[in-house]
Design a protein around this motif. Structure first.
Motif, PDB file in Angstrom:
ATOM      1  N   THR A 189     -53.191  60.547 -74.472  1.00  0.00           N
ATOM      2  CA  THR A 189     -52.480  60.836 -73.228  1.00  0.00           C
ATOM      3  C   THR A 189     -51.190  60.052 -73.028  1.00  0.00           C
ATOM      4  O   THR A 189     -50.233  60.580 -72.470  1.00  0.00           O
ATOM      5  CB  THR A 189     -53.392  60.560 -72.027  1.00  0.00           C
ATOM      6  OG1 THR A 189     -53.843  59.195 -72.084  1.00  0.00           O
ATOM      7  CG2 THR A 189     -54.596  61.492 -72.031  1.00  0.00           C
ATOM      8  N   CYS A 190     -51.144  58.774 -73.411  1.00  0.00           N
ATOM      9  CA  CYS A 190     -49.988  57.950 -73.074  1.00  0.00           C
ATOM     10  C   CYS A 190     -49.874  56.782 -74.038  1.00  0.00           C
ATOM     11  O   CYS A 190     -50.818  56.451 -74.759  1.00  0.00           O
ATOM     12  CB  CYS A 190     -50.084  57.436 -71.633  1.00  0.00           C
ATOM     13  SG  CYS A 190     -51.588  56.475 -71.297  1.00  0.00           S
ATOM     14  N   ILE A 191     -48.692  56.155 -74.056  1.00  0.00           N
ATOM     15  CA  ILE A 191     -48.421  55.056 -74.970  1.00  0.00           C
ATOM     16  C   ILE A 191     -47.741  53.918 -74.221  1.00  0.00           C
ATOM     17  O   ILE A 191     -46.980  54.146 -73.275  1.00  0.00           O
ATOM     18  CB  ILE A 191     -47.538  55.537 -76.149  1.00  0.00           C
ATOM     19  CG1 ILE A 191     -47.412  54.456 -77.236  1.00  0.00           C
ATOM     20  CG2 ILE A 191     -46.156  55.964 -75.667  1.00  0.00           C
ATOM     21  CD1 ILE A 191     -46.751  54.968 -78.506  1.00  0.00           C
ATOM     22  N   ILE A 198     -52.624  52.991 -76.838  1.00  0.00           N
ATOM     23  CA  ILE A 198     -52.685  54.450 -76.733  1.00  0.00           C
ATOM     24  C   ILE A 198     -53.815  54.822 -75.780  1.00  0.00           C
ATOM     25  O   ILE A 198     -54.970  54.424 -75.991  1.00  0.00           O
ATOM     26  CB  ILE A 198     -52.927  55.091 -78.108  1.00  0.00           C
ATOM     27  CG1 ILE A 198     -51.800  54.733 -79.078  1.00  0.00           C
ATOM     28  CG2 ILE A 198     -53.082  56.605 -77.988  1.00  0.00           C
ATOM     29  CD1 ILE A 198     -52.109  55.042 -80.525  1.00  0.00           C
ATOM     30  N   GLY A 199     -53.494  55.575 -74.752  1.00  0.00           N
ATOM     31  CA  GLY A 199     -54.521  56.070 -73.851  1.00  0.00           C
ATOM     32  C   GLY A 199     -55.187  57.303 -74.425  1.00  0.00           C
ATOM     33  O   GLY A 199     -54.525  58.173 -74.985  1.00  0.00           O
ATOM     34  N   ASN A 253     -44.473  66.673 -84.459  1.00  0.00           N
ATOM     35  CA  ASN A 253     -45.347  66.956 -83.315  1.00  0.00           C
ATOM     36  C   ASN A 253     -44.530  67.009 -82.028  1.00  0.00           C
ATOM     37  O   ASN A 253     -43.348  66.663 -82.031  1.00  0.00           O
ATOM     38  CB  ASN A 253     -46.500  65.939 -83.227  1.00  0.00           C
ATOM     39  CG  ASN A 253     -46.038  64.545 -82.837  1.00  0.00           C
ATOM     40  OD1 ASN A 253     -45.088  64.366 -82.090  1.00  0.00           O
ATOM     41  ND2 ASN A 253     -46.731  63.536 -83.338  1.00  0.00           N
ATOM     42  N   PRO A 254     -45.127  67.427 -80.912  1.00  0.00           N
ATOM     43  CA  PRO A 254     -44.366  67.606 -79.681  1.00  0.00           C
ATOM     44  C   PRO A 254     -44.099  66.326 -78.913  1.00  0.00           C
ATOM     45  O   PRO A 254     -43.561  66.369 -77.807  1.00  0.00           O
ATOM     46  CB  PRO A 254     -45.239  68.556 -78.859  1.00  0.00           C
ATOM     47  CG  PRO A 254     -46.625  68.241 -79.302  1.00  0.00           C
ATOM     48  CD  PRO A 254     -46.509  67.940 -80.771  1.00  0.00           C
ATOM     49  N   GLY A 255     -44.479  65.169 -79.479  1.00  0.00           N
ATOM     50  CA  GLY A 255     -44.236  63.925 -78.767  1.00  0.00           C
ATOM     51  C   GLY A 255     -44.928  63.900 -77.423  1.00  0.00           C
ATOM     52  O   GLY A 255     -44.302  63.804 -76.370  1.00  0.00           O
ATOM     53  N   TRP A 256     -46.266  63.997 -77.464  1.00  0.00           N
ATOM     54  CA  TRP A 256     -47.053  64.028 -76.223  1.00  0.00           C
ATOM     55  C   TRP A 256     -46.651  62.889 -75.302  1.00  0.00           C
ATOM     56  O   TRP A 256     -46.596  63.029 -74.095  1.00  0.00           O
ATOM     57  CB  TRP A 256     -48.532  63.933 -76.589  1.00  0.00           C
ATOM     58  CG  TRP A 256     -49.414  64.732 -75.702  1.00  0.00           C
ATOM     59  CD1 TRP A 256     -50.431  64.252 -74.929  1.00  0.00           C
ATOM     60  CD2 TRP A 256     -49.376  66.148 -75.481  1.00  0.00           C
ATOM     61  NE1 TRP A 256     -51.033  65.282 -74.241  1.00  0.00           N
ATOM     62  CE2 TRP A 256     -50.400  66.458 -74.574  1.00  0.00           C
ATOM     63  CE3 TRP A 256     -48.577  67.176 -75.965  1.00  0.00           C
ATOM     64  CZ2 TRP A 256     -50.642  67.753 -74.134  1.00  0.00           C
ATOM     65  CZ3 TRP A 256     -48.820  68.461 -75.533  1.00  0.00           C
ATOM     66  CH2 TRP A 256     -49.847  68.729 -74.630  1.00  0.00           C
ATOM     67  N   ASP A 257     -46.372  61.745 -75.889  1.00  0.00           N
ATOM     68  CA  ASP A 257     -45.724  60.631 -75.210  1.00  0.00           C
ATOM     69  C   ASP A 257     -45.013  59.841 -76.291  1.00  0.00           C
ATOM     70  O   ASP A 257     -45.413  59.867 -77.467  1.00  0.00           O
ATOM     71  CB  ASP A 257     -46.735  59.767 -74.465  1.00  0.00           C
ATOM     72  CG  ASP A 257     -46.076  58.851 -73.438  1.00  0.00           C
ATOM     73  OD1 ASP A 257     -44.858  59.005 -73.202  1.00  0.00           O
ATOM     74  OD2 ASP A 257     -46.770  57.990 -72.875  1.00  0.00           O
ATOM     75  N   ILE A 309     -50.738  53.349 -68.937  1.00  0.00           N
ATOM     76  CA  ILE A 309     -50.904  51.960 -69.373  1.00  0.00           C
ATOM     77  C   ILE A 309     -49.605  51.219 -69.111  1.00  0.00           C
ATOM     78  O   ILE A 309     -48.513  51.750 -69.345  1.00  0.00           O
ATOM     79  CB  ILE A 309     -51.257  51.866 -70.869  1.00  0.00           C
ATOM     80  CG1 ILE A 309     -52.491  52.710 -71.207  1.00  0.00           C
ATOM     81  CG2 ILE A 309     -51.486  50.410 -71.285  1.00  0.00           C
ATOM     82  CD1 ILE A 309     -52.773  52.809 -72.692  1.00  0.00           C
ATOM     83  N   GLU A 310     -49.699  49.989 -68.639  1.00  0.00           N
ATOM     84  CA  GLU A 310     -48.548  49.109 -68.452  1.00  0.00           C
ATOM     85  C   GLU A 310     -48.940  47.687 -68.835  1.00  0.00           C
ATOM     86  O   GLU A 310     -50.119  47.404 -69.063  1.00  0.00           O
ATOM     87  CB  GLU A 310     -48.070  49.137 -66.994  1.00  0.00           C
ATOM     88  CG  GLU A 310     -46.811  49.951 -66.756  1.00  0.00           C
ATOM     89  CD  GLU A 310     -45.548  49.303 -67.326  1.00  0.00           C
ATOM     90  OE1 GLU A 310     -45.643  48.277 -68.036  1.00  0.00           O
ATOM     91  OE2 GLU A 310     -44.452  49.817 -67.053  1.00  0.00           O
ATOM     92  N   HIS A 311     -47.960  46.794 -68.902  1.00  0.00           N
ATOM     93  CA  HIS A 311     -48.256  45.404 -69.215  1.00  0.00           C
ATOM     94  C   HIS A 311     -47.189  44.495 -68.635  1.00  0.00           C
ATOM     95  O   HIS A 311     -46.071  44.930 -68.334  1.00  0.00           O
ATOM     96  CB  HIS A 311     -48.340  45.193 -70.732  1.00  0.00           C
ATOM     97  CG  HIS A 311     -47.003  45.229 -71.402  1.00  0.00           C
ATOM     98  ND1 HIS A 311     -46.398  46.408 -71.815  1.00  0.00           N
ATOM     99  CD2 HIS A 311     -46.121  44.236 -71.722  1.00  0.00           C
ATOM    100  CE1 HIS A 311     -45.226  46.146 -72.359  1.00  0.00           C
ATOM    101  NE2 HIS A 311     -45.032  44.836 -72.315  1.00  0.00           N
TER     102      HIS A 311
END
Length: 352
Positions: free
Chosen positions: A294-296, A305-306, A251-255, A38-40
């Motif tokens: 998946t992503c932030i 948040i993806g 947590n493992p900081g997925w993103d 994701i982007e903006h």
């Protein structure tokens, strides 16, 4: 140098997003609607999904779709990064695309495998990583490859989850999974020295895999390690190639990504959303049912948040589903988060 770094942030967005392909994270198979990145910018939200690139006007909600099914995109978008007004797109076919004003330019730099990450420094270099363990430094003006770089050791295997540029324009590399990755989870590339593996060279640093990286306003690098249960998860700040702070992490900081208030927001594998400020962690649970986060991306007060089913937006302790694509449920399903829980500082280590 600090002032120069902050100025550079005004000119472009440094990519800090993890490449977490949905087909690597589940035994249930590939999620065609899964969000890759994701982007903006000021006007648009950009969403890379398994079924295309979605460009959403933030003011009107109008959506433009680029996809193979629509006949408007020949490639699978995987990674996104802004540079000025240009959106750069890494693809599953090894091509790199540039989107601007409704048109797409394709660049072929003979990348082997998926283009997993894109990042920029303040001097006009673009860095990309691939599934083959090879990265590339590209002159953004001439569009020429200036150097191939190593993103993870030939003695290991895995996926480069993050590229991140620090205050000195050095490139940091986060690697996840794979046989013998262990001490190769955190890399640092500098021109002249090439790639060093910082956990391998500094065994006292919390180590093994690194799922994601983030850079704060001072240009310092933060990472979360995982992969050894006896160690647990540790969120670590690197300043001047030294460990400045380290906290036991939930947590493992997925993103993860800092907001403008310098709060660090982190994703669990399937939630919750965790915020860290000054060593205090707060957790926000989401009632929307998903299988994978998946992503932030953070746009002002909005946190995107993806997930495997689409995009969640978090604002003022509420989650809602953002409509992208025909397969997403129509409308916006507003969901209230569970009450935030705040934990005290725990497991804190400070190393000077």
């Amino acid at each position: 140098m600090k002032k120069y770094f902050i100025l550079s942030l005004l000119l472009f967005s440094m990519s800090m997003y993890a490449y977490v392909p949905v087909y690597y994270r589940t035994n249930l198979g590939y999620y065609p609607d899964g969000v890759m990145d994701i982007e903006h910018d000021a006007q648009h939200l950009y969403v890379a999904r398994g079924n295309g690139l979605f460009v959403i006007d933030k003011a009107t909600g109008e959506e433009t779709v680029f996809s193979k099914s629509e006949g408007t995109l020949a490639y699978t978008p995987i990674s996104l990064a802004m540079y000025g007004d240009d959106l750069w797109i890494g693809t599953g076919e090894g091509k790199v695309l540039c989107y601007k004003d409704g048109s797409i330019q394709t660049y072929d730099w003979n990348v082997i495998g998926n283009v997993t990450n894109i990042a920029f420094d303040s001097k006009g270099s673009m860095y990309i990583s691939s599934m083959a363990g090879t990265g590339y430094r590209i002159n953004i003006q001439t569009k020429a490859v200036e150097e191939q770089i190593e993103t993870f050791s030939r003695f290991s295997s895995g996926v480069t989850g993050h590229l991140c540029v620090d205050d000195n324009d050095d490139l940091w590399i986060g690697n996840i999974g794979g046989l013998a990755m262990t001490r190769y989870g955190l890399g640092k590339y500098t021109k002249g020295k090439g790639t060093q593996y910082m956990i391998r060279e500094n065994p006292e640093w919390p180590g093994y895999y690194v799922a994601s990286l983030a850079v704060d306003n001072d240009g310092c690098i933060w990472y979360v390690n995982y992969g050894r249960s006896e160690i647990g998860y540790w969120l670590t700040k690197i300043e001047g190639d030294e460990v400045a702070e380290s906290y036991e992490c939930p947590n493992p900081g997925w993103d993860m990504m800092f907001d403008r208030q310098q709060r660090l927001w982190m994703l669990g594998k399937n939630g919750p959303l965790v915020m860290m400020k000054d060593g205090v962690f707060s957790s926000y649970s989401c009632l929307v049912e998903t299988n994978l986060w998946t992503c932030i991306d953070i746009d002002g007060d909005d946190i995107y948040i993806g997930t495997d089913i689409g995009v969640l937006k978090f604002n003022e302790e509420n989650f809602e589903m953002v409509q992208t694509g025909s397969s997403t449920p129509s409308g916006i399903a507003s969901m209230t988060a569970a009450k935030a829980t705040t934990s005290p500082i725990f497991g804190k280590r400070i190393v000077k």
